[in-house]
Design a protein around this motif. Structure first.
Motif: not given
Ligand code: SF4
Ligand SMILES: Nc1nc2c(c(=O)[nH]1)N[C@H]1C(S)=C(S)[C@@H](COP(=O)(O)OP(=O)(O)OC[C@H]3O[C@@H](n4cnc5c(=O)[nH]c(N)nc54)[C@H](O)[C@@H]3O)O[C@H]1N2
Ligand SMILES: Nc1nc2c(c(=O)[nH]1)N[C@H]1C(S)=C(S)[C@@H](COP(=O)(O)OP(=O)(O)OC[C@H]3O[C@@H](n4cnc5c(=O)[nH]c(N)nc54)[C@H](O)[C@@H]3O)O[C@H]1N2
Ligand code: SF4
Ligand code: SF4
Ligand code: SF4
Ligand code: SF4
Ligand SMILES: [Mo]
Lengths: 802, 275, 252
Positions: C11-18, C53, C71, C152-154, C156-157
């Protein structure tokens, strides 16, 4: 968004973000939603968790493609061919939703027998004037003026049969040779999406700049609209052609007419030539049928809101105070005019054109020709500092630059209108630092001070400004007061109107933007502030959360979610339905009920006249499969203005109506010198010109440098190593970047030719923490035929080792 | 794979000096306990060498940590799972034993002859736990390296033995370098056995590394390994002790070579895990 | 009740918000970087970067290109090597599973750095101490989720009770497998007696740079001790042989 406007009646995202979760298939094409709409992307994932397939079609394998079930590459600028191929696939294999197409669209209408398409042109092309005579682009009509129809869709003059013939050329083999998409991969995508043609199934298309930044962008979006109508995907939950608006309030700024050719609420801007008087304007601009017959009410109410007491019946409601368009003031036209020395001053708020504008060499030069430039900003941007940019001698620049500090969106309150047309109020989180002021404050001050300056003036040119109603407070404007005016009120008692249904054309009501009417239905009741969410397992209509224009409708054209008899195609995703037993206030029986506000006359029974016409904003109430635009009433593939290959579908190489600017710095590249297709795009880590994000160390850390993505094959051909510097050059200029050699770009095999494509993010400039060349030094001043948006998604370059 | 701890030259020197001190001490203690006529000298010298060396160790460790006071955090608790924790306490204990042993060496000479025996007996009694601590100090650094997730070190059970054998030879070398007469010739046998045994343990160690042994055998460290560890540290001392009989010169040469080999061994082991 | 983070890479879109949220919450600085040909940056976890990420381009079994994202941060292992070897007690266990770090006690010995099987702990040159993800005890014990999870928007975390996350993860793996993702697997249920950061992976752990069988560093202490004791005995005997033999008498 005229592509949607002409097809459906309104130029806005048909559904809304949360509704994406109701889709059975999600086609993301011309957008990279995972990267550019990361928060909202969760609704795509929610759909997938409910079993939806995600399809990604993009020249390169993006972060969206990474999540997709199916990915298909295509050469930039060939989407019409791809979608045309899908339309052909749907028609050839009878995968369209027969009843929907027959009843809800103009497929059954008979076209003028003289209408036709040949050699890349529709009938009426005038090679001399380089424009179309649209005389034949019309329906045959009955005696009462309504279009002739053939419900069987068999008559060769029906829109349907024209469509079939027109797209018959778009075979999978043709798609492969034009787009470079391997036939098998194209078919996989086409088949997966065509499955939503079954009644009760919904598919959504999500697009953004990958579709709009082309010289035939509007037609491209029309192609998608046609496909979606064929599959019965408009007006239903989980369907739609969903334009993902860029910034959080782009929808709001379009609604509020931050474009030169419209007034708030998509009322056309009057022009000197066509609309000398109010009567002329109303006569010319008001259709005879469809909901737009009410236009005079909206227009007069607008004049009443702006000019108050100065707007009376006797003076055409101050119509003459309204500025009239006499030229095209769209973005590139403005900069061309500036470059030609025709502009004296320029106020820039919330924009950084020195980086974001195409052909930035020209646009930066244009700024040098100004007498003065005001920039309201958070940072000293490339626009504010254009006079010290690369290659500029500050001593030679005479432009006087004023840089005024602005607050950020977090430092003020106000309403946002999101992509799904929801007006949401947001509250201030912190005070702005130092002398920074909000944009509202600036507008307010500018108006108040100009009024003070002009006070007592008798000059006719000042009268319009003096007549403007302007009472929003002395410093920061009271934004709820503004919203109340936008909502509209009855002049006599200044009571808010409940909706635009209560607006009148006699001057008794005032309304700043009719489509927003209802957001402030009563004194002190700001519906943009309402916050009641639906439970997660629901369809996500969320009628109690914020206010959605028009009249809190969440899904546009939702009449089409029910079959012609008024029964939902899909009970589980029912939006509205006809309840024959429901009682009306006047005692009569039968009305439209459901979870969403009907986008329809609530008491118009399915079997009544017009009871099956869901597209109420169109004159005939039917979805416009056939709908005239500048370059034709049906979409046709043309090559981008800069293209390395010959158009295989006709002898017309590029969109004949594309707007190509011709100043000395507007050069076009020869494919022999620039054989590589290039496209530009965004990264999650940066925002646009990077004014903010290239000043934030954490973001700079993640994406420090400009890079150029290319295939391994191209890199090998050019002797370029991953991570090594390269020069990318177009006819307009060149940039230095770092090579990102990747399997995510693949060479396109077009028949026996191989065409390479490279991609460059456009977030860099010469200011900020992380500096770099701007991708827009490469892009051309070439515009779409209808909107004049720049063609920055497909142009030509060459690449070499630095 | 763990990250590189960037253990520096200070740690190489500590491994070397600590090993030497431990070796010198347990040789001294064993001599004290079981030796014949000449061995009391060995014991005295051993104790004498061990103390200053072991006192240098905390200085080196502190230099590596950067902030002197923080060395004391080692003694906040005793954690049996951590070779470093146990090692720190052992180092403290060992230093104490070294100190007392040396004090008793000096005391034996100062006190009246009738009480000298008592002093010696006390020293011998202390030599029993002291020896064990010596072995511990000599080997725990090897155990410590094994208890990581670095290449070469991680999970390897043969660095401890390698360090012990090497500690014996460098300890013996340190004693042998002490200018005293008459000399003790038992070192010849000691050196022959230890170098032979060290070669054997080294073989087992390399064997246990499998492909990773390449860093020593063929990699950029190979010259040092073959030259200093195998050549200078094992082969030459062995050959000298086997073929050259008597004389101070060969004895000194052997001792120096053993020190070079011992140092190179520790240097290489430390480096290989941090390459 | 043991808590954990579940990282669902699918589910990770690699947005790197985390990655950024962690920096923000814990006041970590940006490191100087240069684009190296991949979107990844910084290239490794460090004292300033506790979550990162990874972007991995790989061809699956079918030869189709895949771009996998992960991540990654501290796994808060039950058999935590870092904690086991820490001589000062700076690393310690929270009752709910987190392996926390008390900066005040850390003396900068870097043993944990070498011990962690995942290369998580990093030395901070400036402070002379180490840093790593601490699972946000300041937030968790105040009833919030870790900063990275909140961002994390999705989803994934996700953060929660480890048992629940385990069954959630297993359901997800089954779902992915049913969809034809043969590589889908759970990581962290049994590894090192159970991690408090669980992963739903779409490929073999190695593809993501995770060890197939992470080692508890101190597992070697016992065998190493046995061999060391044996060697000590041999050396002791050798010394006896030397000291009691003929030469023991002195110069010949
Ligand atoms: S915030 Fe969530 S979706 Fe975005 S990179 Fe991190 S784990 Fe992936
Ligand atoms: N992080 C971040 N988010 C943003 C923005 C930002 O700057 N940064 N900007 C916001 C704004 S204002 C906007 S308008 C949106 C834009 O959102 P998007 O349209 O998603 O943005 P782009 O990255 O410009 O282009 C999308 C994709 O189009 C692909 N593409 C290029 N040419 C073609 C083509 O010919 N056909 C097809 N099918 N695809 C093509 C590119 O490879 C790219 O992956 O994003 C918004 N969100
Ligand atoms: N090559 C290429 N060019 C493109 C595109 C592309 O895809 N490719 N995309 C196009 C698109 S879709 C867009 S939307 C444009 C965007 O182009 P621009 O709008 O020019 O880009 P931004 O960087 O968003 O500029 C906004 C500026 O406003 C400032 N700012 C932020 N908040 C406030 C505020 O509250 N008040 C004021 N006064 N200023 C503020 C920021 O610091 C920033 O400098 O770029 C277009 N250009
Ligand atoms: S930048 Fe703002 S509007 Fe855009 S996705 Fe992030 S949170 Fe949403
Ligand atoms: S992952 Fe490494 S740092 Fe984290 S608890 Fe496990 S051993 Fe310690
Ligand atoms: S560096 Fe600090 S945390 Fe790590 S083992 Fe040493 S004392 Fe413990
Ligand atoms: S749990 Fe807390 S410390 Fe660990 S990565 Fe997330 S935000 Fe950082
Ligand atoms: Mo945009």
């Amino acid at each position: 968004m005229p592509g949607l406007g002409t097809s459906f009646g309104r130029g806005a995202m048909t559904n809304h973000w949360i509704d994406v979760k109701n889709a059975d298939a999600v086609l993301i094409m011309g957008s990279n939603a995972a990267e550019n709409h990361p928060i909202a992307f969760k609704w795509v994932l929610a759909a997938m968790e409910r079993g939806a397939v995600l399809l990604s079609v993009d020249p390169r394998f993006s972060r969206t493609s990474a999540l997709a079930d199916l990915y298909a590459p295509l050469r930039s600028g060939t989407d019409i061919a791809f979608l045309g191929g899908m339309i052909n696939h749907v028609l050839r294999n009878n995968l369209f939703q027969r009843e929907y197409v027959g009843e809800y669209t103009n497929a059954s209408f008979l076209l003028d027998p003289a209408f036709g398409f040949k050699d890349g042109y529709f009938t009426g092309w005038d090679p001399e004037k380089k424009t179309y005579d649209r005389a034949t682009w019309k329906f045959q009509v009955e005696a009462d003026g309504t279009p002739k129809q053939d419900g069987s869709l068999r008559d060769p003059h029906t829109v349907f049969q024209h469509l079939r013939r027109h797209f018959a050329r778009y075979t999978p083999e043709m798609v492969e040779r034009v787009c470079g998409t391997p036939k098998a991969e194209f078919l996989r995508v086409a088949e997966a999406f065509a499955r939503t043609g079954a009644p009760g199934k919904a598919g959504t298309i999500m697009y953004a700049m990958g579709w709009t930044q082309h010289s035939k962008a509007t037609q491209l979006i029309r192609t998608a609209a046609i496909l979606q109508m064929l599959l019965g995907n408009i007006g239903v939950a989980g369907g739609g052609v969903n334009a993902l608006r860029g910034l959080s309030n782009v929808q709001g700024s379009t609604d509020m007419a931050l474009l030169f050719h419209i007034l708030p609420g998509y009322l056309g801007m009057p022009t000197r030539k066509d609309h000398p008087t109010l009567a002329a304007y109303l006569e010319k601009e008001t259709p005879k049928t469809g909901y737009w017959v009410n236009k005079p009410k909206f227009f007069v109410s607008l004049l009443r809101a702006w000019y108050g007491e100065a707007a009376t019946k006797d003076n055409e409601f101050a119509y003459q105070y309204l500025p009239k368009n006499s030229a095209n003031y769209s973005y590139m036209d403005l900069f061309e005019a500036m470059y030609a020395g025709k502009l004296k001053g320029f106020i820039v708020t919330g924009q950084n054109p020195a980086v974001s504008g195409p052909n930035s060499t020209l646009e930066r030069k244009a700024l040098e020709k100004l007498e003065w430039l005001v920039v309201r900003e958070l940072f000293e941007t490339e626009t504010a500092a254009f006079w010290k940019g690369p290659g500029v001698d500050p001593a030679k620049v005479q432009t006087e630059v004023f840089l005024l500090p602005s607050s950020t969106h977090l430092e003020r309150e106000g309403s946002y209108t999101n992509s799904g047309r929801w007006l949401q109020w947001k509250w201030k989180a912190a005070d702005p630092p130092g002398d920074a002021r909000s944009d509202g404050w600036f507008a307010n001050q500018l108006a108040l001070r100009l009024k003070a300056l002009y006070a007592g003036s008798r000059a006719p040119t000042d009268r319009a400004f003096l007549a403007l109603t302007w009472d929003y407070g002395k410093e920061e404007p009271d934004l709820e007061k503004v919203l109340a005016e936008v909502n509209g009120y009855t002049v006599a008692d200044r009571k808010p109107v409940k909706s635009f249904a209560f607006l009148a054309d006699d001057g008794s009501t005032a309304c700043g933007n009719w489509i927003y009417s209802g957001v402030f239905p009563a004194e002190g009741q700001n519906r943009a502030k309402s916050r009641k969410a639906d439970p997660p397992e629901s369809l996500g209509i969320n009628a109690g959360w914020a206010f959605s224009w028009p009249v809190n409708r969440r899904i546009l054209y939702n009449r089409a979610s029910a079959d012609p008899r008024g029964k939902p195609w899909n009970q589980e995703k029912a939006l509205i339905w006809w309840d024959a037993e429901a009682e009306l206030p006047d005692g009569k029986k039968g009305k439209w009920v459901g979870v969403d506000v009907p986008d329809f006359r609530p008491d118009l029974a399915p079997d009544a006249k017009g009871g099956g016409n869901p597209f109420i904003m169109r004159p005939d109430g039917k979805g416009g499969i056939f709908a005239p635009l500048a370059e034709g009433p049906l979409p046709e593939h043309y090559e981008p203005v800069e293209s390395p290959v010959k158009n295989l579908l006709s002898n017309v190489q590029a969109n004949p109506m594309a707007v190509i600017y011709k100043a000395d710095l507007d050069k076009l590249g020869d494919p022999k010198e620039f054989p590589i297709v290039a496209t530009t795009y965004r990264l999650t880590e940066h925002q646009h010109t990077g004014s903010i994000t290239r000043n934030l160390p954490w973001l700079v850390e993640m994406m420090p440098n400009l890079f150029c993505e290319m295939s391994r094959e191209l890199a090998e051909e050019k002797g370029i190593r991953n991570g090594a510097p390269v020069i990318v050059r177009s006819a307009r200029g060149e940039v230095r970047a770092i090579a990102a050699v990747t399997g995510r770009f693949k060479p396109f095999k077009l028949g026996d030719r191989v065409v390479h494509e490279v991609g460059i993010p456009w977030h860099w400039g010469f200011m900020g923490l992380a500096k770099g060349d701007s991708a827009n030094m490469l892009t051309p001043h070439v515009g779409d035929a209808n909107t004049r948006i720049q063609e920055s998604k497909a142009f030509l370059v060459d690449v070499r080792k630095a | 794979m763990g990250k590189n701890p960037a253990w520096s030259w200070y740690i190489v020197w500590y491994f070397f000096v600590g090993g030497m001190a431990a070796g010198a001490y347990f040789l001294a203690a064993l001599a004290d306990l079981f030796g014949r006529e000449r061995t009391p000298a060995v014991a005295r010298i051993g104790y004498t060498v061990a103390l200053p060396l072991i006192l240098v160790s905390p200085v080196l460790l502190t230099l590596d940590l950067g902030m002197p006071l923080r060395t004391f955090y080692m003694f906040r608790l005793l954690k049996v799972s951590s070779p470093m924790s146990v090692g720190s306490w052992a180092l403290l204990g060992f230093s104490l034993f070294s100190l007392i042993s040396l004090v008793l060496v000096l005391a034996e000479r100062r006190v009246a002859p009738d009480r000298a025996l008592g002093v010696r007996q006390l020293r011998r009694a202390l030599a029993v736990p002291g020896t064990l601590l010596g072995f511990f100090i000599a080997s725990y650094t090897g155990v410590l390296l094994g208890a990581t997730n670095r290449p070469v070190w991680g999970g390897n059970a043969w660095i401890g033995p390698l360090f012990i054998v090497s500690a014996t030879s460098v300890g013996a070398a340190a004693i042998a370098l002490w200018p005293v007469r008459p000399r003790f010739t038992g070192f010849r046998r000691l050196d022959l056995i230890t170098t032979a045994f060290e070669a054997l343990v080294l073989l087992v160690f390399l064997q246990s590394l499998g492909a990773a042994a390449a860093v020593f055998l063929t990699g950029s460290l190979a010259p040092l390994f073959w030259g200093a560890v195998v050549g200078a540290g094992l082969a030459l001392p062995f050959l000298i002790q086997l073929f050259v009989r008597g004389g101070r010169a060969p004895e000194l040469a052997t001792a120096v070579l053993l020190l070079v080999g011992g140092f190179a061994l520790r240097y290489l082991v430390l480096l290989s895990g941090q390459a | 009740m043991a808590k954990a983070i579940l990282v669902d890479t699918s589910k990770c879109i690699a947005c790197r918000g985390c990655q950024v949220a962690c920096k923000q919450w814990h006041g970590r600085r940006a490191e100087p970087t240069r684009f190296q040909g991949s979107y990844e940056n910084p290239l490794a976890l460090s004292a300033q970067t506790w979550r990162r990420v990874g972007f991995i381009e790989t061809a699956g079994g079918d030869g189709r290109l895949r771009w996998r994202f992960i991540s990654d941060a501290c796994k808060h292992c039950t058999d935590a090597s870092c904690l086991a070897v820490c001589p000062t007690g700076a690393l310690f266990r929270r009752t709910w599973g987190a392996v926390d770090l008390n900066q005040d006690i850390c003396n900068g010995c870097r043993y944990c750095v070498a011990a962690c099987p995942f290369g998580i702990v990093a030395f901070n040159e400036e402070s002379g101490r180490v840093n790593k993800c601490v699972l946000c005890p300041d937030r968790v014990e105040a009833g919030l989720e870790p900063a990275c999870v909140t961002t994390c928007p999705t989803d994934a975390l996700t953060f929660g009770d480890r048992d629940q996350l385990l069954s959630q993860a297993k359901r997800r793996v089954a779902e992915l497998q049913a969809k034809g993702e043969k590589g889908a697997q759970l990581y962290g249920e049994r590894e090192l007696s159970g991690l408090h950061q669980l992963f739903v992976l779409q490929e073999r752990p190695q593809v993501y740079g995770l060890p197939e069988q992470p080692r508890f560093a101190v597992a070697s202490v016992f065998p190493s001790s046995v061999t060391s004791v044996l060697a000590s005995v041999v050396m002791g005997v050798t010394a006896l042989v030397a000291f009691r033999g003929r030469g023991g008498k002195g110069e010949e």
